[in-house]
Design a protein around this motif. Sequence first.
Motif, PDB file in Angstrom:
ATOM      1  N   ASN A 120       0.818  -1.248   0.063  1.00 22.53           N
ATOM      2  CA  ASN A 120      -0.217   0.151  -0.167  1.00 22.53           C
ATOM      3  C   ASN A 120       0.986   1.263  -0.133  1.00 22.53           C
ATOM      4  O   ASN A 120       2.029   1.244   0.646  1.00 22.53           O
ATOM      5  N   SER A 121       0.396   2.087  -0.841  1.00 27.93           N
ATOM      6  CA  SER A 121       1.454   3.520  -0.815  1.00 27.93           C
ATOM      7  C   SER A 121       0.677   4.847  -0.470  1.00 27.93           C
ATOM      8  O   SER A 121       1.354   5.829  -0.376  1.00 27.93           O
ATOM      9  N   ALA A 122      -0.774   4.692  -0.024  1.00 28.17           N
ATOM     10  CA  ALA A 122      -1.116   5.736   0.409  1.00 28.17           C
ATOM     11  C   ALA A 122      -1.884   5.643   1.624  1.00 28.17           C
ATOM     12  O   ALA A 122      -1.816   6.941   2.645  1.00 28.17           O
ATOM     13  N   GLY A 123      -2.143   4.488   2.402  1.00 28.82           N
ATOM     14  CA  GLY A 123      -2.890   4.339   3.597  1.00 28.82           C
ATOM     15  C   GLY A 123      -4.277   4.793   3.728  1.00 28.82           C
ATOM     16  O   GLY A 123      -4.729   4.895   2.409  1.00 28.82           O
ATOM     17  N   GLY A 124      -4.870   5.232   4.938  1.00 24.21           N
ATOM     18  CA  GLY A 124      -6.257   5.673   4.825  1.00 24.21           C
ATOM     19  C   GLY A 124      -6.311   7.000   4.730  1.00 24.21           C
ATOM     20  O   GLY A 124      -6.527   7.690   5.833  1.00 24.21           O
ATOM     21  N   PHE A 125      -6.136   7.448   3.706  1.00 23.57           N
ATOM     22  CA  PHE A 125      -6.396   9.034   3.085  1.00 23.57           C
ATOM     23  C   PHE A 125      -7.506   9.521   3.452  1.00 23.57           C
ATOM     24  O   PHE A 125      -7.542  10.531   4.083  1.00 23.57           O
ATOM     25  N   GLU A 126      -8.653   9.004   3.326  1.00 30.19           N
ATOM     26  CA  GLU A 126      -9.870   9.276   3.427  1.00 30.19           C
ATOM     27  C   GLU A 126     -10.324   9.393   5.044  1.00 30.19           C
ATOM     28  O   GLU A 126     -10.766  10.471   5.515  1.00 30.19           O
ATOM     29  N   PHE A 127     -10.091   8.478   5.667  1.00 28.15           N
ATOM     30  CA  PHE A 127     -10.141   8.258   7.186  1.00 28.15           C
ATOM     31  C   PHE A 127      -9.164   9.608   7.817  1.00 28.15           C
ATOM     32  O   PHE A 127      -9.647  10.186   8.759  1.00 28.15           O
ATOM     33  N   GLY A 128      -8.058   9.951   7.487  1.00 29.57           N
ATOM     34  CA  GLY A 128      -7.183  10.642   7.952  1.00 29.57           C
ATOM     35  C   GLY A 128      -7.711  12.120   7.793  1.00 29.57           C
ATOM     36  O   GLY A 128      -7.576  12.851   8.486  1.00 29.57           O
ATOM     37  N   GLN A 129      -8.448  12.376   6.618  1.00 30.65           N
ATOM     38  CA  GLN A 129      -8.778  13.467   6.288  1.00 30.65           C
ATOM     39  C   GLN A 129      -9.914  14.052   6.956  1.00 30.65           C
ATOM     40  O   GLN A 129     -10.205  15.274   7.638  1.00 30.65           O
TER      41      GLN A 129
END
Length: 435
Positions: A120-129
């Motif tokens: 995985n190269s992005a992780g949980g971006f939406e959760f983080g935002q």
Amino acid sequence: MTTHAPLAGSPATGHRDPALVTGLDVRAANGSGTEAFWQSLLEGHSGIGRITRFDASGYPSRLAGEIDDFDPATTLPSRLLPQTDRVTQLALTSASEVLRDAGLDPTELPEYGVGVVTANSAGGFEFGQRELESLWAKGPRHVSAYQSFAWFYAVNTGQISIRHGLRGPSGVLVSGQTGGLDAVGHARRILRKGTPAVLTGAMESALCPWGHVAELTGNRLSTADRPEDACLPFGERATGQVAAEGGALLVLESAASARARGSIRDYGEVAGYAACFDPPPGSGRPGGLVRAARAALADAGTEPSAIGAVFAEGAAVPELDSQEAAAITEIFGPHAVPVTAITSLTGRPGAGASALDLAAALLAVRDKLIPPTADAGHVSAAHLIDLVTGRPRPLAGDAALVLARGHGGFNSAVVVRRADRPRQSFRPSNETTGR
């Protein structure tokens, strides 16, 4: 985090038990479930369209490959929903399907007999935002405790391991688009050390404003307004990539383990893998893609003439396309091997892109068919490659080569081929395919 290193494992080192793919599940913008995805590829059906997950009207790139038929509430326990990002929900759903597809009950193997390796190269971006918005608008007391792990690129491996009781050797790879191949390469190392099976692959989802801005900083996204103009690998009108979500998970299993438990699936063998880095910018030395591909072929004990198709990265960025076309030509000769680039139909979901390429290559070898690249228009005369477009083409031989590159100089290659052991005829059920 596992480091990205070359794999030395040529046939000269002695006989090794084949690493078989006994389970496969795909989540992609143009089809979720292995057989639905495969049918979409063969029909040239694209999943690229206008971004609907957020208002993208103010962004220079407004197209993406979204998975629009996924509702985690129908596949996961309600307690997991507030703890996990969409990427982990996709990964958990896919993990359940791939274990079912493989007919693999972890409790029937030794306690530490099944590992998990994902990329995985992005992780949980939406959760983080979402949690950052709460922090800015309401204060730190309103930030979820789950943020401590839900954003992390290793969370998919951890959550899959916990939910399914997979206590064998595990890890996570972070190497951009090559991650899907690197995870499988590392899983094969684990098999060679004695673990019977590994659940492996890659999944990505970062289609939110924060994630999209991160993608835009690479200056490689297409700004085309029409989906049919957006992702044109090797085409003269290529203007860039399309962000996407999705990926593929598979069960990689030693042939001995598959035989012992009477495996009902056999998608083929991961016969060769290699990875390397590009030299430093400005060195004047050539990129590493040719080196990675040749090392993977040597690892598989396979000559270029035995490869029936190349599944290319297909960056749809003119400079990168030229580099890849030149590498393919150097290895095989001009117009000597069919080439396809399925990112033209799925978009580019980070590490999930090479996992999708690998899944497509396995299915191509299984069914002896090469899926077409979406119509890229006129292919530059400078690209001396035989690009498959329009309709599927028969695959000659029993092997395919998958290529991937990641931003920052990563290069990886995998050779897949039909396994030698006898197969049972099988027609997937709707439950297995996820349709």
